[in-house]
Design an enzyme around this catalytic site. Structure first.
Site, PDB file in Angstrom:
ATOM      1  N   HIS A  43       0.859  -1.192   0.000  1.00 12.47           N
ATOM      2  CA  HIS A  43       0.000   0.000   0.000  1.00 12.47           C
ATOM      3  C   HIS A  43       0.891   1.237   0.000  1.00 12.47           C
ATOM      4  CE1 HIS A  43      -3.761   2.100   1.896  1.00 12.47           C
ATOM      5  NE2 HIS A  43      -3.094   2.919   1.102  1.00 12.47           N
ATOM      6  N   GLU A  70      -2.621  -1.622  -3.103  1.00  7.45           N
ATOM      7  CA  GLU A  70      -3.717  -0.900  -2.441  1.00  7.45           C
ATOM      8  C   GLU A  70      -3.430   0.595  -2.452  1.00  7.45           C
ATOM      9  OE1 GLU A  70      -3.609  -2.563   1.486  1.00  7.45           O
ATOM     10  OE2 GLU A  70      -5.052  -4.082   0.940  1.00  7.45           O
ATOM     11  N   HIS A 191      -7.246  -6.426   7.301  1.00 12.96           N
ATOM     12  CA  HIS A 191      -6.989  -5.433   8.330  1.00 12.96           C
ATOM     13  C   HIS A 191      -7.173  -6.010   9.732  1.00 12.96           C
ATOM     14  CE1 HIS A 191      -5.845  -1.211   9.092  1.00 12.96           C
ATOM     15  NE2 HIS A 191      -6.306  -1.510  10.280  1.00 12.96           N
TER      16      HIS A 191
HETATM   17  C1  LIG Z   1      -6.234  -1.420   3.488  1.00 14.93           C
HETATM   18  C2  LIG Z   1      -5.777  -1.960   4.775  1.00 14.93           C
HETATM   19  O1  LIG Z   1      -6.508  -2.201   5.681  1.00 14.93           O
HETATM   20  C3  LIG Z   1      -4.362  -2.204   4.968  1.00 14.93           C
HETATM   21  O2  LIG Z   1      -3.912  -2.964   3.921  1.00 14.93           O
HETATM   22  C4  LIG Z   1      -3.542  -0.976   4.933  1.00 14.93           C
HETATM   23  O3  LIG Z   1      -2.728  -1.040   3.813  1.00 14.93           O
HETATM   24  C5  LIG Z   1      -2.651  -0.937   6.098  1.00 14.93           C
HETATM   25  O4  LIG Z   1      -1.880   0.209   5.899  1.00 14.93           O
HETATM   26  P1  LIG Z   1      -0.674   0.463   6.899  1.00 14.93           P
HETATM   27  O5  LIG Z   1       0.273  -0.711   6.773  1.00 14.93           O
HETATM   28  O6  LIG Z   1      -0.086   1.779   6.417  1.00 14.93           O
HETATM   29  O7  LIG Z   1      -1.286   0.534   8.280  1.00 14.93           O
HETATM   30  N1  LIG Z   2      -5.855  -5.053   3.201  1.00 15.50           N
HETATM   31  C1  LIG Z   2      -5.341  -5.405   4.510  1.00 15.50           C
HETATM   32  C2  LIG Z   2      -3.861  -5.539   4.445  1.00 15.50           C
HETATM   33  O1  LIG Z   2      -3.284  -5.587   3.369  1.00 15.50           O
HETATM   34  C3  LIG Z   2      -3.075  -5.640   5.683  1.00 15.50           C
HETATM   35  O2  LIG Z   2      -3.738  -5.094   6.783  1.00 15.50           O
HETATM   36  P1  LIG Z   2      -3.007  -5.360   8.203  1.00 15.50           P
HETATM   37  O3  LIG Z   2      -2.883  -6.850   8.361  1.00 15.50           O
HETATM   38  O4  LIG Z   2      -1.648  -4.685   8.117  1.00 15.50           O
HETATM   39  O5  LIG Z   2      -3.908  -4.730   9.231  1.00 15.50           O
END
Ligand SMILES: CC(=O)[C@@H](O)[C@H](O)COP(=O)(O)O
Ligand SMILES: NCC(=O)COP(=O)(O)O
Length: 238
Positions: A43, A70, A191
């Site tokens: 992301h 993402e 998440h």
């Molecule tokens: C979309 C989501 O819930 C996560 O994939 C997000 O990418 C977490 O981002 P951070 O790692 O910056 O917390």
């Molecule tokens: N889309 C969720 C993700 O890629 C990772 O979320 P998290 O496990 O870091 O909370």
């Protein structure tokens, strides 16, 4: 079968903290894949705090499992995605300074915008997933955007897991996923998922195609090591 896509944001965070290339994000990703990870997610946020656009380009060229990128569909993000053409792009409504993702889209309010973004990405052969709160009504609007999948935002699932409110909270996730399956929209989730709460989700959520997991998984690796951690997550998804 539910695919495990490991989010490497926190590997990139550690790399960026010293201005060198250690840990190397590509090598770490390739090692995860050797141990059975079925996808890599990242992301790249606007402030470059962890994953970078350059990571996306490098991973696309060098990994042989699904790449899921993402992000908020800003113009520069979309230009990058259309050039890289990852297997999947997950659209999240995060403002630039967000600490982390903390809500799904209101697809009704953003219908015109999302329809254009979805069509643009699909024209490049990219599968689209839309980050969504557990709300069956939103699935109807998500389908109207043309998206291939939704990604259920599982923060409230994780927060309620093991508490008295869990049954009520999970009912919302079940209804949302069931509606997506009914409409022919794919179901991803992510998440705050971890080794404790993942098995129940896998065993009880209809149509779960992919989970993307990063923060807990990378944190658990600090204690359990990469091999044990990945094995444990794959066991949760059996
Ligand atoms: C979309 C989501 O819930 C996560 O994939 C997000 O990418 C977490 O981002 P951070 O790692 O910056 O917390
Ligand atoms: N889309 C969720 C993700 O890629 C990772 O979320 P998290 O496990 O870091 O909370």
């Amino acid at each position: 079968m539910t695919a495990l896509s490991v989010n490497i944001n926190k590997v990139a965070l550690l790399r960026n903290s010293r201005g060198c290339d250690e840990p190397n994000v590509l090598q770490f990703s390739q090692d995860l894949i050797k141990l059975g990870a079925e996808g890599i997610t990242l992301h790249p946020r606007p402030d470059g705090r962890h994953a970078l656009y350059s990571d996306v380009y490098e991973l696309k060229k060098n990994i042989d499992v699904e790449l899921n990128v993402e992000g908020y569909p800003s113009e520069d993000f979309l230009e990058m995605v259309c050039e890289v053409k990852p297997d999947q792009c997950t659209l999240v409504p995060d403002p630039p300074g967000a600490l982390t993702s903390d809500s799904g889209w209101d697809c009704e309010k953003n219908m015109d915008f999302l329809q254009k973004v979805v069509a643009r990405l699909q024209a490049e052969g990219v599968r689209v997933s839309i980050f969504l709160d557990p709300d069956p009504v939103q699935v109807n609007f998500a389908m109207k955007t043309g998206t291939d999948r939704i990604e259920l935002y599982t923060q409230s699932y994780a927060e309620s897991y093991g508490t008295d409110s869990f049954e009520k909270v999970f009912a919302g996730y079940f209804a949302t996923a069931a509606r997506a399956v009914e409409l022919g929209v794919g179901v991803n989730a992510g998440h705050d998922l971890n080794q404790e709460n993942l098995t129940y989700l896998k065993q009880n959520l209809p149509g779960l195609a992919e989970v993307s997991i990063g923060h807990a998984l990378i944190s658990e690796m600090l204690y359990q090591g990469m091999e044990t951690t990945i094995k444990n997550y794959l066991d949760c998804l059996k």
